[in-house]
Write a protein that holds these residues in place. Structure first.
Motif, PDB file in Angstrom:
ATOM      1  N   VAL A 178       0.838  -1.202   0.000  1.00 10.42           N
ATOM      2  CA  VAL A 178       0.000   0.000   0.000  1.00 10.42           C
ATOM      3  C   VAL A 178       0.874   1.253   0.000  1.00 10.42           C
ATOM      4  N   ALA A 179       1.937   1.242   0.802  1.00  6.28           N
ATOM      5  CA  ALA A 179       2.842   2.396   0.869  1.00  6.28           C
ATOM      6  C   ALA A 179       3.536   2.650  -0.468  1.00  6.28           C
ATOM      7  N   ALA A 180       3.716   1.591  -1.245  1.00  7.28           N
ATOM      8  CA  ALA A 180       4.319   1.741  -2.575  1.00  7.28           C
ATOM      9  C   ALA A 180       3.345   2.348  -3.582  1.00  7.28           C
ATOM     10  N   GLY A 181       2.063   2.338  -3.243  1.00 11.33           N
ATOM     11  CA  GLY A 181       1.053   2.865  -4.147  1.00 11.33           C
ATOM     12  C   GLY A 181       0.351   1.809  -4.970  1.00 11.33           C
ATOM     13  N   ALA A 182       0.665   0.536  -4.707  1.00 10.05           N
ATOM     14  CA  ALA A 182       0.084  -0.566  -5.473  1.00 10.05           C
ATOM     15  C   ALA A 182      -1.251  -1.002  -4.871  1.00 10.05           C
ATOM     16  N   ALA A 183      -2.024  -1.725  -5.666  1.00  9.42           N
ATOM     17  CA  ALA A 183      -3.190  -2.437  -5.143  1.00  9.42           C
ATOM     18  C   ALA A 183      -2.708  -3.760  -4.566  1.00  9.42           C
ATOM     19  N   VAL A 184      -3.253  -4.164  -3.436  1.00  8.29           N
ATOM     20  CA  VAL A 184      -2.804  -5.383  -2.768  1.00  8.29           C
ATOM     21  C   VAL A 184      -3.965  -6.357  -2.617  1.00  8.29           C
ATOM     22  N   TRP A 185      -3.737  -7.590  -3.066  1.00  7.63           N
ATOM     23  CA  TRP A 185      -4.660  -8.691  -2.793  1.00  7.63           C
ATOM     24  C   TRP A 185      -3.960  -9.616  -1.814  1.00  7.63           C
ATOM     25  N   ALA A 186      -4.708 -10.120  -0.851  1.00  9.48           N
ATOM     26  CA  ALA A 186      -4.125 -10.936   0.207  1.00  9.48           C
ATOM     27  C   ALA A 186      -4.555 -12.392   0.072  1.00  9.48           C
ATOM     28  N   TYR A 187      -3.567 -13.283   0.155  1.00  8.44           N
ATOM     29  CA  TYR A 187      -3.833 -14.717   0.191  1.00  8.44           C
ATOM     30  C   TYR A 187      -3.900 -15.157   1.648  1.00  8.44           C
ATOM     31  N   ALA A 188      -4.992 -15.811   2.023  1.00  5.76           N
ATOM     32  CA  ALA A 188      -5.181 -16.290   3.392  1.00  5.76           C
ATOM     33  C   ALA A 188      -5.424 -17.786   3.366  1.00  5.76           C
ATOM     34  N   GLN A 189      -4.483 -18.550   3.899  1.00 11.66           N
ATOM     35  CA  GLN A 189      -4.701 -19.990   4.010  1.00 11.66           C
ATOM     36  C   GLN A 189      -5.721 -20.243   5.107  1.00 11.66           C
ATOM     37  N   PRO A 190      -6.803 -20.954   4.784  1.00 15.48           N
ATOM     38  CA  PRO A 190      -7.785 -21.265   5.831  1.00 15.48           C
ATOM     39  C   PRO A 190      -7.095 -21.979   6.997  1.00 15.48           C
ATOM     40  N   PRO A 191      -7.454 -21.666   8.241  1.00 15.70           N
ATOM     41  CA  PRO A 191      -8.552 -20.785   8.673  1.00 15.70           C
ATOM     42  C   PRO A 191      -8.089 -19.377   9.034  1.00 15.70           C
ATOM     43  N   ALA A 192      -7.094 -18.843   8.361  1.00 18.58           N
ATOM     44  CA  ALA A 192      -6.579 -17.519   8.700  1.00 18.58           C
ATOM     45  C   ALA A 192      -7.691 -16.466   8.649  1.00 18.58           C
ATOM     46  N   ALA A 193      -7.634 -15.529   9.573  1.00 17.88           N
ATOM     47  CA  ALA A 193      -8.644 -14.474   9.645  1.00 17.88           C
ATOM     48  C   ALA A 193      -8.432 -13.459   8.538  1.00 17.88           C
ATOM     49  N   HIS A 194      -9.525 -13.029   7.923  1.00 14.93           N
ATOM     50  CA  HIS A 194      -9.447 -12.065   6.828  1.00 14.93           C
ATOM     51  C   HIS A 194      -9.403 -10.625   7.330  1.00 14.93           C
ATOM     52  N   GLU A 195     -10.027 -10.366   8.471  1.00 15.88           N
ATOM     53  CA  GLU A 195     -10.204  -8.986   8.923  1.00 15.88           C
ATOM     54  C   GLU A 195      -8.883  -8.222   9.071  1.00 15.88           C
ATOM     55  N   PRO A 196      -7.830  -8.798   9.703  1.00 12.09           N
ATOM     56  CA  PRO A 196      -6.579  -8.040   9.822  1.00 12.09           C
ATOM     57  C   PRO A 196      -5.968  -7.696   8.460  1.00 12.09           C
ATOM     58  N   LEU A 197      -6.174  -8.559   7.475  1.00 15.98           N
ATOM     59  CA  LEU A 197      -5.632  -8.306   6.144  1.00 15.98           C
ATOM     60  C   LEU A 197      -6.366  -7.152   5.471  1.00 15.98           C
ATOM     61  N   MET A 198      -7.669  -7.114   5.621  1.00 20.72           N
ATOM     62  CA  MET A 198      -8.450  -6.016   5.054  1.00 20.72           C
ATOM     63  C   MET A 198      -8.138  -4.710   5.778  1.00 20.72           C
ATOM     64  N   GLN A 199      -7.994  -4.777   7.089  1.00 21.37           N
ATOM     65  CA  GLN A 199      -7.685  -3.572   7.863  1.00 21.37           C
ATOM     66  C   GLN A 199      -6.327  -2.998   7.479  1.00 21.37           C
TER      67      GLN A 199
END
Length: 215
Positions: A178-199
């Motif tokens: 994000v700091a680089a200015g790029a769009a970021v998509w996050a890979y989450a291996q189940p059962p990893a929580a998604h909320e911290p990645l979105m935040q």
């Protein structure tokens, strides 16, 4: 948007390495009297360089974090990775697809040291996709969460960071993208929580490399 390049983190995105590395780290901390579970170790250290956590380590072990200790950690870590490393399921097809979509404008931008990154990519058959386009945070003025390694990869590919897609798996790495200015998509291996990645700033969270497509 139409991305012109894709920049991949390595650990936890291309290779399933984080539990192996943290297992070695946990064992070495236990030898110094700091006991924790593998889950606790991963929660504390995944996404961070060991050196960046010097104050936490020294506070809990009661001994200085020396260059000799770090070298021993790297050596023990590398032995385990060479024996046990595997690719993230489905990642070969995903990387091939994105390389085709971007006319080969893909790169690895890792916070790890170059030896580790290149060794792991060779072991799992991914190195040829990224040869000549592998960037290490250890070789930058600042490592993640600073954007330096992503900015270096984008510059090498001659693509504006705003036109780059970053694939990450940790809040620290997402912050760098994000700091680089790029769009970021996050890979989450189940059962990893998604909320911290979105935040942290991820635009999308996905749980299978089979779904990693630009269109």
């Amino acid at each position: 948007m139409n991305f012109q390049a894709v920049l991949f983190d390595c650990d936890g995105v291309l290779v399933d390495s984080e539990a192996i590395t943290c297992g070695v780290l946990r064992d070495m901390f236990e030898e110094q009297g700091w006991r924790m579970t593998l889950t606790e170790c991963m929660q504390r250290f995944v996404g961070h360089t060991v050196k960046s956590q010097r104050a936490l380590i020294e506070a809990n072990t009661g001994v200085p974090l020396t260059d000799e200790w770090l070298q021993q950690f790297f050596e023990r870590r590398n032995v385990q990775l060479e024996q046990r490393i595997s690719a993230i399921d489905g990642v070969h097809d995903a990387v091939q697809h994105l390389s085709d979509q971007c006319d080969g404008r893909i790169a690895v931008a890792s916070g790890a040291d170059r030896y580790k990154v290149e060794m792991m990519l060779r072991k799992v058959g991914l190195h040829d996709f990224f040869a000549g386009r592998i960037f290490s945070g250890h070789e930058m003025p600042r490592s993640k969460p600073y954007p330096d390694v992503y900015l270096a990869a984008a510059a090498h590919l001659q693509v504006d960071p705003v036109q780059c897609l970053v694939i990450e798996d940790t809040p620290v790495g997402i912050a760098a993208g994000v700091a680089a200015g790029a769009a970021v998509w996050a890979y989450a291996q189940p059962p990893a929580a998604h909320e911290p990645l979105m935040q942290a700033g991820a635009k999308r969270v996905f749980t299978s490399m089979a779904t990693l497509r630009l269109s």
